[in-house]
Write a protein that holds these residues in place. Structure first.
Motif, PDB file in Angstrom:
ATOM      1  N   MET A 114      -3.382  12.933  -1.437  1.00 37.72           N
ATOM      2  CA  MET A 114      -3.224  11.992  -2.551  1.00 37.72           C
ATOM      3  C   MET A 114      -2.713  12.707  -3.790  1.00 37.72           C
ATOM      4  O   MET A 114      -2.137  12.096  -4.672  1.00 37.72           O
ATOM      5  CB  MET A 114      -4.576  11.330  -2.876  1.00 37.72           C
ATOM      6  CG  MET A 114      -5.068  10.427  -1.781  1.00 37.72           C
ATOM      7  SD  MET A 114      -6.429   9.381  -2.321  1.00 37.72           S
ATOM      8  CE  MET A 114      -7.780  10.543  -2.343  1.00 37.72           C
ATOM      9  N   VAL A 146       0.367   6.916   8.684  1.00 42.68           N
ATOM     10  CA  VAL A 146      -1.056   7.160   8.954  1.00 42.68           C
ATOM     11  C   VAL A 146      -1.524   8.333   8.099  1.00 42.68           C
ATOM     12  O   VAL A 146      -2.586   8.286   7.469  1.00 42.68           O
ATOM     13  CB  VAL A 146      -1.295   7.450  10.453  1.00 42.68           C
ATOM     14  CG1 VAL A 146      -2.730   7.895  10.695  1.00 42.68           C
ATOM     15  CG2 VAL A 146      -0.987   6.214  11.285  1.00 42.68           C
ATOM     16  N   MET A 147      -0.708   9.393   8.050  1.00 44.03           N
ATOM     17  CA  MET A 147      -1.075  10.599   7.303  1.00 44.03           C
ATOM     18  C   MET A 147      -1.393  10.254   5.845  1.00 44.03           C
ATOM     19  O   MET A 147      -2.435  10.663   5.330  1.00 44.03           O
ATOM     20  CB  MET A 147       0.075  11.604   7.403  1.00 44.03           C
ATOM     21  CG  MET A 147      -0.184  12.942   6.757  1.00 44.03           C
ATOM     22  SD  MET A 147       0.387  12.984   5.069  1.00 44.03           S
ATOM     23  CE  MET A 147       2.161  12.935   5.284  1.00 44.03           C
ATOM     24  N   ILE A 150      -4.697   7.623   5.475  1.00 48.20           N
ATOM     25  CA  ILE A 150      -6.066   8.003   5.857  1.00 48.20           C
ATOM     26  C   ILE A 150      -6.928   8.266   4.625  1.00 48.20           C
ATOM     27  O   ILE A 150      -8.025   7.725   4.491  1.00 48.20           O
ATOM     28  CB  ILE A 150      -6.059   9.246   6.782  1.00 48.20           C
ATOM     29  CG1 ILE A 150      -5.619   8.859   8.195  1.00 48.20           C
ATOM     30  CG2 ILE A 150      -7.464   9.855   6.872  1.00 48.20           C
ATOM     31  CD1 ILE A 150      -5.645  10.018   9.170  1.00 48.20           C
ATOM     32  N   SER A 151      -6.425   9.077   3.693  1.00 52.52           N
ATOM     33  CA  SER A 151      -7.217   9.455   2.522  1.00 52.52           C
ATOM     34  C   SER A 151      -7.700   8.234   1.752  1.00 52.52           C
ATOM     35  O   SER A 151      -8.852   8.162   1.336  1.00 52.52           O
ATOM     36  CB  SER A 151      -6.388  10.327   1.593  1.00 52.52           C
ATOM     37  OG  SER A 151      -5.883  11.418   2.299  1.00 52.52           O
ATOM     38  N   PHE A 152      -6.784   7.281   1.545  1.00 53.97           N
ATOM     39  CA  PHE A 152      -7.160   6.091   0.779  1.00 53.97           C
ATOM     40  C   PHE A 152      -8.235   5.289   1.520  1.00 53.97           C
ATOM     41  O   PHE A 152      -9.157   4.764   0.903  1.00 53.97           O
ATOM     42  CB  PHE A 152      -5.929   5.223   0.503  1.00 53.97           C
ATOM     43  CG  PHE A 152      -4.987   5.830  -0.500  1.00 53.97           C
ATOM     44  CD1 PHE A 152      -5.182   5.639  -1.853  1.00 53.97           C
ATOM     45  CD2 PHE A 152      -3.922   6.612  -0.090  1.00 53.97           C
ATOM     46  CE1 PHE A 152      -4.330   6.200  -2.784  1.00 53.97           C
ATOM     47  CE2 PHE A 152      -3.054   7.188  -1.021  1.00 53.97           C
ATOM     48  CZ  PHE A 152      -3.260   6.978  -2.366  1.00 53.97           C
ATOM     49  N   LEU A 200      -6.305  -3.587   4.181  1.00 54.07           N
ATOM     50  CA  LEU A 200      -5.305  -4.289   3.384  1.00 54.07           C
ATOM     51  C   LEU A 200      -4.528  -3.294   2.523  1.00 54.07           C
ATOM     52  O   LEU A 200      -3.299  -3.368   2.396  1.00 54.07           O
ATOM     53  CB  LEU A 200      -5.985  -5.340   2.495  1.00 54.07           C
ATOM     54  CG  LEU A 200      -5.066  -6.352   1.837  1.00 54.07           C
ATOM     55  CD1 LEU A 200      -4.436  -7.267   2.865  1.00 54.07           C
ATOM     56  CD2 LEU A 200      -5.807  -7.172   0.800  1.00 54.07           C
ATOM     57  N   LEU A 201      -5.266  -2.329   1.959  1.00 50.82           N
ATOM     58  CA  LEU A 201      -4.642  -1.298   1.131  1.00 50.82           C
ATOM     59  C   LEU A 201      -3.682  -0.461   1.974  1.00 50.82           C
ATOM     60  O   LEU A 201      -2.534  -0.225   1.574  1.00 50.82           O
ATOM     61  CB  LEU A 201      -5.728  -0.416   0.526  1.00 50.82           C
ATOM     62  CG  LEU A 201      -5.259   0.724  -0.363  1.00 50.82           C
ATOM     63  CD1 LEU A 201      -4.552   0.166  -1.582  1.00 50.82           C
ATOM     64  CD2 LEU A 201      -6.438   1.587  -0.780  1.00 50.82           C
ATOM     65  N   LEU A 205       0.307  -0.104   1.395  1.00 46.79           N
ATOM     66  CA  LEU A 205       0.918   1.213   1.173  1.00 46.79           C
ATOM     67  C   LEU A 205       2.050   1.441   2.162  1.00 46.79           C
ATOM     68  O   LEU A 205       3.125   1.919   1.805  1.00 46.79           O
ATOM     69  CB  LEU A 205      -0.121   2.320   1.325  1.00 46.79           C
ATOM     70  CG  LEU A 205      -1.153   2.499   0.209  1.00 46.79           C
ATOM     71  CD1 LEU A 205      -2.189   3.527   0.626  1.00 46.79           C
ATOM     72  CD2 LEU A 205      -0.489   2.906  -1.086  1.00 46.79           C
ATOM     73  N   ASP A 208       5.095  -0.980   1.575  1.00 48.60           N
ATOM     74  CA  ASP A 208       5.818  -0.753   0.326  1.00 48.60           C
ATOM     75  C   ASP A 208       6.457   0.623   0.247  1.00 48.60           C
ATOM     76  O   ASP A 208       7.250   0.893  -0.631  1.00 48.60           O
ATOM     77  CB  ASP A 208       4.839  -0.941  -0.846  1.00 48.60           C
ATOM     78  CG  ASP A 208       5.574  -1.242  -2.134  1.00 48.60           C
ATOM     79  OD1 ASP A 208       6.691  -1.776  -2.054  1.00 48.60           O
ATOM     80  OD2 ASP A 208       5.047  -0.937  -3.204  1.00 48.60           O
ATOM     81  N   PHE A 210       8.674   3.691   0.260  1.00 53.65           N
ATOM     82  CA  PHE A 210      10.094   3.954   0.436  1.00 53.65           C
ATOM     83  C   PHE A 210      10.377   5.440   0.614  1.00 53.65           C
ATOM     84  O   PHE A 210      11.083   5.840   1.543  1.00 53.65           O
ATOM     85  CB  PHE A 210      10.892   3.415  -0.747  1.00 53.65           C
ATOM     86  CG  PHE A 210      12.298   3.898  -0.753  1.00 53.65           C
ATOM     87  CD1 PHE A 210      13.204   3.429   0.186  1.00 53.65           C
ATOM     88  CD2 PHE A 210      12.706   4.880  -1.646  1.00 53.65           C
ATOM     89  CE1 PHE A 210      14.500   3.903   0.228  1.00 53.65           C
ATOM     90  CE2 PHE A 210      14.006   5.364  -1.602  1.00 53.65           C
ATOM     91  CZ  PHE A 210      14.905   4.869  -0.674  1.00 53.65           C
ATOM     92  N   ILE A 211       9.806   6.283  -0.248  1.00 45.88           N
ATOM     93  CA  ILE A 211      10.222   7.681  -0.317  1.00 45.88           C
ATOM     94  C   ILE A 211      10.012   8.411   1.015  1.00 45.88           C
ATOM     95  O   ILE A 211      10.950   8.979   1.583  1.00 45.88           O
ATOM     96  CB  ILE A 211       9.497   8.401  -1.483  1.00 45.88           C
ATOM     97  CG1 ILE A 211       9.961   7.800  -2.817  1.00 45.88           C
ATOM     98  CG2 ILE A 211       9.756   9.907  -1.448  1.00 45.88           C
ATOM     99  CD1 ILE A 211       9.344   8.397  -4.049  1.00 45.88           C
ATOM    100  N   PHE A 223      12.175  -2.640   5.325  1.00 41.66           N
ATOM    101  CA  PHE A 223      12.519  -3.541   4.232  1.00 41.66           C
ATOM    102  C   PHE A 223      12.832  -2.796   2.917  1.00 41.66           C
ATOM    103  O   PHE A 223      13.882  -3.022   2.318  1.00 41.66           O
ATOM    104  CB  PHE A 223      11.414  -4.586   4.053  1.00 41.66           C
ATOM    105  CG  PHE A 223      11.720  -5.597   2.982  1.00 41.66           C
ATOM    106  CD1 PHE A 223      12.810  -6.442   3.097  1.00 41.66           C
ATOM    107  CD2 PHE A 223      10.935  -5.666   1.846  1.00 41.66           C
ATOM    108  CE1 PHE A 223      13.109  -7.354   2.099  1.00 41.66           C
ATOM    109  CE2 PHE A 223      11.226  -6.581   0.840  1.00 41.66           C
ATOM    110  CZ  PHE A 223      12.320  -7.427   0.976  1.00 41.66           C
ATOM    111  N   PRO A 224      11.932  -1.882   2.463  1.00 43.71           N
ATOM    112  CA  PRO A 224      12.260  -1.160   1.226  1.00 43.71           C
ATOM    113  C   PRO A 224      13.553  -0.355   1.354  1.00 43.71           C
ATOM    114  O   PRO A 224      14.336  -0.276   0.396  1.00 43.71           O
ATOM    115  CB  PRO A 224      11.075  -0.216   1.026  1.00 43.71           C
ATOM    116  CG  PRO A 224       9.962  -0.806   1.788  1.00 43.71           C
ATOM    117  CD  PRO A 224      10.591  -1.513   2.952  1.00 43.71           C
TER     118      PRO A 224
END
Lengths: 268, 300
Positions: A114, A146-147, A150-152, A200-201, A205, A208, A210-211, A223-224
């Motif tokens: 993170m 996934v990587m 996981i933290s979130f 949901l988070l 993530l 959304d 992109f990078i 999509f992004p």
């Protein structure tokens, strides 16, 4: 004079509320733009207002690439959410419930992704995949998502477990429930809202991102990625429709959950 | 994400795992930690390796040999110091703006929102549900020089008449600020929400006016949130390249933009790897200094 004082008192009392209205107006302005421009007359680029139409909404797959990219994003989102939620929840239980050697290291390993800029995560994963000659595509995108999710998940689920009243579990054990029964019938249902929120988070993530996706996706379009690539030559209004629809769907889910919570709170 | 500024671990109160429990802990931890080990830790070493490679001389783009050339680092620093400077300047500005915009908002939600708290929190993260890139493009439209926002700001003389906003550093900072605001508000909220309101009342009872109470009671107590919020805003902001690419011009590019173009436009992995590594190192140093100075051990 007295009206002046009154006005100042009123302003003093409501300054924070006025600020709140302005802040939310700020937060929602770009979303409003996306929504308004989803009703724009289609043209090569969707930057100036040309007139109202429902055409984009009735036929959102008019530009087939958009829906293809959306489908990929949804598939990747679901797969990475499931894996990240399961793995993250397991780690969260270990961290929230036990003291063990290597606990500090584990916490650090959870925190560091993170605290690393996405572009560094992206570059390092890409160099790994290139060195191992791994074919870039769905698998590599899901691995990456996934990587970073996981933290979130761990943090969100851990907070939920920590907020549980330990007496509930003690009560279950007093009533002769064994460890497994206590977990299945008491602990898990109580932690479930936290896990759902974490999922949901993780999904948002993934959907959304992109990078990192841009670095490890190879030919697979998301999509992004579609929106970013078309930014130069003009984005079809269909992309705005999908953006608005995703937003409305998420809001509907959240509002329904909130209403359900309020009604239940009233009944108790 | 609201839980990022989570309470300090009360490890002392937990039972030490022994025997069968230790096996449970192991089963719970291993899959997740393996994933992070293989796809987060190992790649960082690969990145370090790549950053000291040099072109193989075969003439084939993308072929490099391991020569442990540290000179890549000096070359990169001297060539891209402007990009590093801009990355940090823009992200610091955006972080300060996020704090200024986000603190009153988090305060409002924590202390004045009543039952609407959860709903307002969701509204703060609502932008996440449209797409990041799409939102940034919407900002480009909002900030366009002939748009109503910029025209009215000029009309009330908030910004000078002849100022260009489109494709300027101002637009990039505005975009970063907007996109990362939720990362600031959520940790701020979760630390404000944990403050006992009686402490604030006590401040008032001791004749502190609103501002004095905020400065001497509320703000110091919310420090963990301020630290977590600044880090969570600053770190992604400094590595971002989408805002600079979509809202800026070729003189506002940040380190992220260079990394991206070194990977995809010019096949020059060692330079990209060295750049990423320096970015990470600088951020780690800043984070350690900042956390030490701000004095919270809650993180990690």
């Amino acid at each position: 004079m007295s009206t002046g004082i009154k006005a100042r008192r009123w302003l003093g009392r409501h300054a924070l509320h006025i600020y709140g209205v302005l802040a939310f107006a700020y937060i929602f302005t770009p979303i409003a733009y996306v929504m308004v421009f989803s009703f724009n007359q289609p043209a090569r680029s969707n930057l100036t207002w040309r007139g109202f139409t429902l055409e984009n909404w009735t036929n959102p797959c008019n530009a087939p690439d958009v829906c293809n990219a959306l489908g990929n994003s949804l598939k990747i989102g679901v797969a990475s959410t499931v894996i990240a939620t399961v793995l993250g929840t397991m780690v969260a239980f270990a961290l929230a419930r036990y003291r063990f050697r290597g606990r500090t290291t584990t916490n650090l390993l959870i925190f560091l992704p993170m605290a690393t800029p996405e572009v560094v995560l992206a570059a390092s994963l890409l160099t790994l995949f290139l060195n191992m000659r791994v074919q870039l595509g769905f698998t590599t995108i899901i691995i990456a998502h996934v990587m970073f999710s996981i933290s979130f998940v761990v943090v969100a689920v851990k907070a939920r477990i920590a907020s549980l009243d330990p007496r509930l579990e003690q009560a279950a054990q007093d009533l002769y429930a064994n460890e497994f029964e206590t977990f299945r019938r008491i602990t898990l249902p109580l932690v479930a809202p936290g896990i759902a929120g974490a999922a949901l988070l993780a999904f948002s993530l993934s959907f959304d991102d992109f990078i990192i996706t841009n670095f490890v996706s190879g030919d697979v379009n998301t999509f992004p990625k579609f929106v970013y690539v078309s930014a130069g030559r003009g984005i079809p209004a269909d992309a705005y429709v999908i953006g608005s629809a995703m937003f409305l769907l998420a809001m509907a889910i959240v509002l329904a959950a909130e209403l359900f919570r309020w009604r239940r709170a009233k009944n108790i | 994400m609201a839980a990022i500024a989570s309470r300090p671990d009360t490890a002392e109160e937990l039972p030490t795992a022994t025997g069968r429990q230790l096996r449970t802990v192991l089963i719970l931890l291993v899959p997740g930690l393996l994933w992070l080990g293989i796809f987060f830790v190992v790649p960082l070493f690969t990145l370090a390796g790549t950053s000291t490679q040099t072109p193989s001389g075969s003439g084939i783009p993308g072929e490099f040999v391991q020569t442990f050339h540290l000179s890549n680092y000096w070359d990169v620093i001297s060539e891209y110091k402007g990009h590093f400077g801009r990355s940090f300047l823009y992200s610091i500005l955006a972080t300060v703006l996020c704090l200024a915009i986000g603190y009153p908002l988090a305060y409002l939600i924590a202390f004045r929102a009543g039952r609407a708290r959860n709903l307002l929190l969701v509204l703060v993260v609502a932008p996440f549900f449209t797409s990041f890139v799409l939102r940034t493009l919407a900002w480009r439209q909002i900030l366009s020089d002939d748009g109503w926002v910029v025209s009215s700001l000029k009309w009330v003389h908030v910004i000078p008449q002849d100022m260009a906003v489109t494709a300027s550093p101002l637009a990039v900072v505005a975009g970063i600020t907007y996109n990362f605001l939720p990362f600031m508000v959520l940790p701020l909220y979760s630390s404000l929400e944990r403050i006992d309101p009686r402490l604030i009342e006590a401040g008032g009872d001791l004749y502190g006016n609103g501002f004095a109470v905020l400065r001497k009671v509320t703000f110091p107590l919310s420090m963990p949130g301020v630290v977590a919020g600044t880090l969570l805003t600053f770190i992604p902001a400094s590595g971002d390249y989408v805002n600079a690419a979509l809202l800026g011009n070729n003189r506002t590019t940040m380190v992220g933009n260079v990394v991206e173009s070194r990977f995809f436009r010019v096949v020059d992995y060692p330079t990209a790897a060295a750049l990423s590594f320096i970015l990470m190192a600088i951020i780690l140093v800043l984070v350690v200094l900042y956390v030490r100075r701000a004095g919270t051990e809650e993180l990690v």
